[in-house]
Motif scaffolding. Sequence first.
Motif, PDB file in Angstrom:
ATOM      1  N   THR A   1     -13.752  39.968   1.509  1.00 29.38           N
ATOM      2  CA  THR A   1     -14.715  39.967   0.581  1.00 29.38           C
ATOM      3  C   THR A   1     -14.968  41.248  -0.212  1.00 29.38           C
ATOM      4  O   THR A   1     -15.981  41.973   0.755  1.00 29.38           O
ATOM      5  N   THR A   2     -14.523  41.324  -1.512  1.00 33.50           N
ATOM      6  CA  THR A   2     -15.553  42.802  -1.528  1.00 33.50           C
ATOM      7  C   THR A   2     -15.229  42.558  -3.103  1.00 33.50           C
ATOM      8  O   THR A   2     -15.333  41.319  -3.846  1.00 33.50           O
TER       9      THR A   2
ATOM     10  N   ILE B   1     -20.581  45.311  -2.889  1.00 29.17           N
ATOM     11  CA  ILE B   1     -20.592  44.500  -1.696  1.00 29.17           C
ATOM     12  C   ILE B   1     -19.443  43.778  -0.518  1.00 29.17           C
ATOM     13  O   ILE B   1     -18.372  44.115  -1.699  1.00 29.17           O
TER      14      ILE B   1
ATOM     15  N   THR C   1     -18.266  42.477   2.450  1.00 27.59           N
ATOM     16  CA  THR C   1     -18.613  41.520   3.307  1.00 27.59           C
ATOM     17  C   THR C   1     -17.333  41.448   4.149  1.00 27.59           C
ATOM     18  O   THR C   1     -16.213  41.475   4.302  1.00 27.59           O
TER      19      THR C   1
ATOM     20  N   THR D   1     -20.669  39.081  11.553  1.00 30.42           N
ATOM     21  CA  THR D   1     -20.285  39.033  10.313  1.00 30.42           C
ATOM     22  C   THR D   1     -21.336  40.424   8.921  1.00 30.42           C
ATOM     23  O   THR D   1     -22.526  40.189   9.897  1.00 30.42           O
TER      24      THR D   1
ATOM     25  N   THR E   1     -22.283  42.853   6.705  1.00 35.03           N
ATOM     26  CA  THR E   1     -21.622  43.284   4.836  1.00 35.03           C
ATOM     27  C   THR E   1     -23.546  44.699   4.674  1.00 35.03           C
ATOM     28  O   THR E   1     -23.676  45.197   5.341  1.00 35.03           O
ATOM     29  N   GLN E   2     -21.341  45.467   3.720  1.00 33.78           N
ATOM     30  CA  GLN E   2     -22.487  46.466   3.581  1.00 33.78           C
ATOM     31  C   GLN E   2     -22.725  46.207   1.707  1.00 33.78           C
ATOM     32  O   GLN E   2     -21.343  45.642   0.848  1.00 33.78           O
TER      33      GLN E   2
END
Length: 155
Positions: free
Chosen positions: A2-3, A12, A14, A114, A116-117
């Motif tokens: 996900t972006t 973000i 993920t 997972t 997340t950035q």
Amino acid sequence: MTTEAQADRQIIITRQFDAPARIVFLAHSKPEHVKRWFGPVDWPLTTCEMDFRVGGRFHFAMTGPNDEPGPPFGGEYLEIEQDRRIVYTNGFDAPGSPRFVTEVTLEETGGKTTLTQVTTFESKAVRDQYVEMGYAEGTNSAYDQLGDVAVELKG
């Protein structure tokens, strides 16, 4: 995968990795591993200097196709929580270049992690500039490579 763009100043990303959090964290914490995945596929790190501790600094540079040098960049590690979280500043080394803060969190469930950035830029305009430069695509390309490295490291 996900972006998304959020809060006008954030990107973000993920991703899920088929490896425990300790392995994904290890791949972030040692230069010999970071060199294998950080950066878009055709832009490997040719400089990878890391002092991986709170207050420590890193300095990276990539080289692209046809030996095209990328601008050097780096930052400082602000927070490190073993196997769970890394927060650091980042930005190009050129004078006046904007700085941003990246937070990487790792959550493990059933042996998978997972990641997340959350990257927070100085302003929406700076975030938009990085979006146009392909920040999300480059980061996701790097994380594709991280997936391969993590699988190798877990054995």
